[in-house]
Design a protein around this motif. Structure first.
Motif, PDB file in Angstrom:
ATOM      1  N   CYS A 141       0.759  -1.372  -0.076  1.00  0.00           N
ATOM      2  CA  CYS A 141       0.070   0.024   0.049  1.00  0.00           C
ATOM      3  C   CYS A 141       0.936   1.399   0.038  1.00  0.00           C
ATOM      4  N   TYR A 200       0.588  13.081   1.162  1.00  0.00           N
ATOM      5  CA  TYR A 200       0.954  11.631   1.175  1.00  0.00           C
ATOM      6  C   TYR A 200       1.503  11.044   2.266  1.00  0.00           C
ATOM      7  N   LEU A 258      -9.736  14.776   4.318  1.00  0.00           N
ATOM      8  CA  LEU A 258     -10.603  13.885   4.191  1.00  0.00           C
ATOM      9  C   LEU A 258     -11.889  14.133   5.172  1.00  0.00           C
ATOM     10  N   ASN A 302     -13.284  17.954   1.044  1.00  0.00           N
ATOM     11  CA  ASN A 302     -12.318  16.794   0.685  1.00  0.00           C
ATOM     12  C   ASN A 302     -11.328  17.094  -0.404  1.00  0.00           C
ATOM     13  N   PHE A 342      -7.237  11.801  -4.205  1.00  0.00           N
ATOM     14  CA  PHE A 342      -8.030  11.210  -3.022  1.00  0.00           C
ATOM     15  C   PHE A 342      -7.630   9.717  -2.880  1.00  0.00           C
ATOM     16  N   GLN A 343      -7.618   8.965  -4.099  1.00  0.00           N
ATOM     17  CA  GLN A 343      -7.275   7.610  -4.429  1.00  0.00           C
ATOM     18  C   GLN A 343      -6.000   7.082  -3.709  1.00  0.00           C
ATOM     19  N   LEU A 369      -5.618   7.514   0.076  1.00  0.00           N
ATOM     20  CA  LEU A 369      -6.368   6.472   0.786  1.00  0.00           C
ATOM     21  C   LEU A 369      -5.531   5.438   0.836  1.00  0.00           C
ATOM     22  N   ILE A 420      -2.866   6.208   3.378  1.00  0.00           N
ATOM     23  CA  ILE A 420      -3.401   6.014   4.837  1.00  0.00           C
ATOM     24  C   ILE A 420      -3.446   4.660   5.125  1.00  0.00           C
ATOM     25  N   ALA A 421      -4.041   3.649   4.145  1.00  0.00           N
ATOM     26  CA  ALA A 421      -3.878   2.407   4.488  1.00  0.00           C
ATOM     27  C   ALA A 421      -2.629   1.646   4.812  1.00  0.00           C
TER      28      ALA A 421
END
Length: 242
Positions: free
Chosen positions: A30, A56, A188, A195, A201-202, A205, A208-209
């Motif tokens: 990720c 990021y 977020l 947002n 955004f993708q 995410l 973050i994951a």
């Protein structure tokens, strides 16, 4: 089977052993995907330019800095109520990871702030509460190191963790409490107007994951180390008495 049985040190060691490689592997996947995608395959922002890409690193680390302390709070409360040693050791294990996340958030925030605000630091409500949270992390770790008896150390650090949780919440909601702060709103949000743009955004995410999985894996690894250290100390004490 009761959920609390998984907090038994022996059972904890058995179920975490096969989980760790998967957690580290997924975290690496990720992180590599999210950071490469974000830094190299997203456009510059029309206002912030290329500096926007620091989100990021900044947003995931700031998120985990706060949530790490909240995890420590939950583990500390479990220790105070249930006296499960693994929960106290998990809180202790999470602190170095949490302070590292806090330091990354502070440093990346400073790097972003210089071109945006013209200064690396401003006494903004969120920045100030984040700095205080960093100091609480330091105090928490120092308190563990200063007390020889592990149960006493767990009790006192649990109380400190509850006090520091105020600043963890302030760090999260300072922008909402003080609208005059320099810090921008949440990246977020359930509100689509607040947002970040979909193009950012993708990969955000995914980053973050990656940070969440990395935190999870590191805390498991450090908790296992703490359990082993506790066992070694118990054996040494037993040998010294005999």
């Amino acid at each position: 089977m009761s959920l609390w049985e998984y907090a038994n040190p022996k059972r904890f060691m058995s179920w975490t052993a096969p989980v760790l490689p998967w957690a580290f592997g997924l975290a690496g996947l990720c992180l590599v995907t999210g950071l490469i995608w974000g830094f190299f395959f997203t456009p510059d922002d029309y206002r912030q330019g290329s500096t926007v890409k620091i989100i990021y690193l900044h947003v995931p680390s700031a998120l985990m800095a706060i949530n790490a302390w909240i995890m420590m709070l939950v583990a500390s409360l479990i220790w105070l109520v249930r006296r499960h040693h693994v929960s106290a050791l998990a809180a202790k294990a999470a602190a170095p990871v949490g302070i590292t996340m806090t330091l990354i958030a502070l440093m990346t925030g400073a790097i972003w702030g210089q071109p945006m605000w013209g200064t690396y630091w401003a006494w903004d409500p969120r920045l100030t509460s984040f700095l205080i949270l960093f100091l609480f992390y330091l105090g928490y770790m120092a308190l563990w190191a200063a007390i020889d008896d592990p149960d006493t150390a767990a009790d006192l650090t649990s109380v400190l963790c509850m006090v520091g949780s105020v600043f963890a919440l302030l760090s999260r909601y300072a922008v909402n409490f003080w609208n005059q702060g320099l810090h921008q709103g949440a990246s977020l949000s359930l509100d689509k107007e607040e947002n970040v743009a979909d193009v950012f955004f993708q990969p955000l995410l995914l980053s973050i994951a990656g940070f969440v999985l990395l935190f999870f894996a590191l805390v498991l690894l450090r908790t296992r180390t703490e359990i082993r250290s506790r066992r070694v100390r118990a054996l040494q004490m037993r040998e010294s008495r005999s």
